[in-house]
Design a protein around this motif. Structure first.
Motif, PDB file in Angstrom:
ATOM      1  N   GLU A 167      -1.529   7.228 -12.587  1.00  0.00           N
ATOM      2  CA  GLU A 167      -0.992   7.160 -14.039  1.00  0.00           C
ATOM      3  C   GLU A 167      -1.266   8.658 -14.763  1.00  0.00           C
ATOM      4  O   GLU A 167      -0.261   9.284 -14.793  1.00  0.00           O
ATOM      5  N   THR A 168      -2.038   9.227 -15.042  1.00  0.00           N
ATOM      6  CA  THR A 168      -2.417  10.721 -15.285  1.00  0.00           C
ATOM      7  C   THR A 168      -1.973  11.789 -14.101  1.00  0.00           C
ATOM      8  O   THR A 168      -1.427  12.936 -14.597  1.00  0.00           O
ATOM      9  N   GLU A 169      -2.449  11.245 -12.870  1.00  0.00           N
ATOM     10  CA  GLU A 169      -2.677  12.356 -11.803  1.00  0.00           C
ATOM     11  C   GLU A 169      -0.669  12.328 -11.877  1.00  0.00           C
ATOM     12  O   GLU A 169      -0.538  13.706 -10.390  1.00  0.00           O
ATOM     13  N   LYS A 170      -0.077  11.084 -11.279  1.00  0.00           N
ATOM     14  CA  LYS A 170       1.487  11.020 -10.762  1.00  0.00           C
ATOM     15  C   LYS A 170       2.394  12.563 -10.770  1.00  0.00           C
ATOM     16  O   LYS A 170       2.409  13.090 -12.097  1.00  0.00           O
ATOM     17  N   SER A 171       2.609  12.681 -10.056  1.00  0.00           N
ATOM     18  CA  SER A 171       3.852  14.020  -9.669  1.00  0.00           C
ATOM     19  C   SER A 171       4.337  13.835  -8.999  1.00  0.00           C
ATOM     20  O   SER A 171       3.959  12.985  -7.429  1.00  0.00           O
ATOM     21  N   GLU A 172       5.260  14.069  -8.678  1.00  0.00           N
ATOM     22  CA  GLU A 172       6.503  14.233  -7.351  1.00  0.00           C
ATOM     23  C   GLU A 172       5.748  14.408  -6.038  1.00  0.00           C
ATOM     24  O   GLU A 172       5.947  14.050  -4.608  1.00  0.00           O
ATOM     25  N   ASP A 173       4.869  15.491  -5.763  1.00  0.00           N
ATOM     26  CA  ASP A 173       4.133  15.768  -4.529  1.00  0.00           C
ATOM     27  C   ASP A 173       2.818  15.087  -4.662  1.00  0.00           C
ATOM     28  O   ASP A 173       2.436  15.362  -4.276  1.00  0.00           O
ATOM     29  N   LEU A 174       3.025  14.033  -5.777  1.00  0.00           N
ATOM     30  CA  LEU A 174       1.457  13.420  -4.916  1.00  0.00           C
ATOM     31  C   LEU A 174       2.085  11.880  -4.200  1.00  0.00           C
ATOM     32  O   LEU A 174       2.975  10.855  -4.647  1.00  0.00           O
ATOM     33  N   PHE A 175       1.764  11.257  -3.349  1.00  0.00           N
ATOM     34  CA  PHE A 175       2.274  10.377  -2.659  1.00  0.00           C
ATOM     35  C   PHE A 175       1.049  10.126  -1.655  1.00  0.00           C
ATOM     36  O   PHE A 175       0.425  10.921  -1.342  1.00  0.00           O
ATOM     37  N   GLY A 176       1.571   9.028  -1.066  1.00  0.00           N
ATOM     38  CA  GLY A 176       0.351   8.233   0.416  1.00  0.00           C
ATOM     39  C   GLY A 176       0.011   7.774   0.754  1.00  0.00           C
ATOM     40  O   GLY A 176       2.024   6.355   0.634  1.00  0.00           O
ATOM     41  N   ILE A 177      -0.728   7.170   0.921  1.00  0.00           N
ATOM     42  CA  ILE A 177      -0.947   4.742   1.482  1.00  0.00           C
ATOM     43  C   ILE A 177      -1.386   4.377   0.610  1.00  0.00           C
ATOM     44  O   ILE A 177      -2.586   5.466   0.444  1.00  0.00           O
TER      45      ILE A 177
END
Ligand code: ZN
Length: 255
Positions: free
Chosen positions: A143-153
């Protein structure tokens, strides 16, 4: 058919006696793409050797596993940064929070997790999340780190439908492995309500062998048993499931 194992510890000493044979069995079963999560610096040499031995099939990640977050974790994080500055890795993983083995390290686990999420953003890499008894804590960090460029599995996903949707809302795909074949695994009850574009397959070898190998050493060839179960749950052919989940893995790892 091409099957992709998005999470497999092929460098584990559990395979020291028969690694070549184990790889041959997987490739024979059309499992030809292997994504290799890191644990800590003590495994780096074995991972590089694995890559040298099977250059056409394995793709390495780097990262510090939450159960390896101890007093020396800053030095371990430096090792991860060193690695990233030296060569190409396809993801930062596995990283996250594990409160099953040790609750006393929660604060430093969170710190290491955040630090590595920021590295992933800096290098524009996906993250591979390990979560055990820690959904709330992981979601709090995301929640604190989320952004469009954060993605993964979200590797070895074992949560409920709500948690699945929440993970997906953070740009995470769900890594589905042996647990989906277990009688009381739980995820088989709702998995087909999740669009297949959010799903990738994995074994987590040598751990978590699917039925009928439950309790034994797992290996990447056994992902076929996971594929079988997922195909049954979605009412689609194994070929179709393999195709979609392999495409999903390409979208994440860019390879
Ligand atoms: Zn793992």
């Amino acid at each position: 058919m091409i099957v992709t194992d998005t999470h497999t510890h092929l460098y584990s000493d559990a395979f020291d006696e028969d690694r070549k044979g184990m790889m041959a069995r997987a490739i024979e079963a059309n499992v030809t793409r292997f994504f290799i999560p890191a644990i800590d610096s003590t495994y780096t040499k074995a991972m590089l050797q694995l890559e040298a031995d099977f250059p056409d099939h394995v793709y390495l990640m780097t990262g510090l596993h939450p159960t390896s977050v101890k007093e020396n974790y800053k030095a371990e994080l430096n090792h991860v940064e060193d690695q990233l500055s030296q060569r190409k890795f396809i993801a930062i993983g596995e990283i996250g929070i594990d409160l099953y083995w040790d609750k006393s390290t929660l604060q430093i686990q969170k710190d290491a997790f955040k630090h590595q999420i920021r590295l992933a953003k800096q290098y524009q890499l996906p993250i591979v999340i390990h979560c055990r008894d820690a959904f709330d804590e992981i979601f709090e960090v995301l929640e604190t780190e989320k952004s469009e460029d954060l993605f993964g599995i979200f590797h070895c996903f074992t949560g409920d439908l709500e948690q699945a949707k929440r993970a997906i809302s953070f740009n995470m795909k769900l890594g589905i492995g042996g647990v989906v074949t277990f009688k009381n695994g739980g995820i088989d009850k709702f998995l087909n309500q999740i669009d297949l574009r959010h799903i990738v397959l994995e074994t987590d070898s040598p751990y978590l062998a699917p039925t009928p190998f439950r309790g034994k050493r797992n290996e990447s060839a056994y992902i076929i048993n996971v594929l079988e179960k997922v195909s049954e749950l979605y009412g689609l052919s194994e070929e179709k499931i393999a195709e979609i989940t392999t495409e999903n893995s390409k979208a994440i790892f860019k390879v």
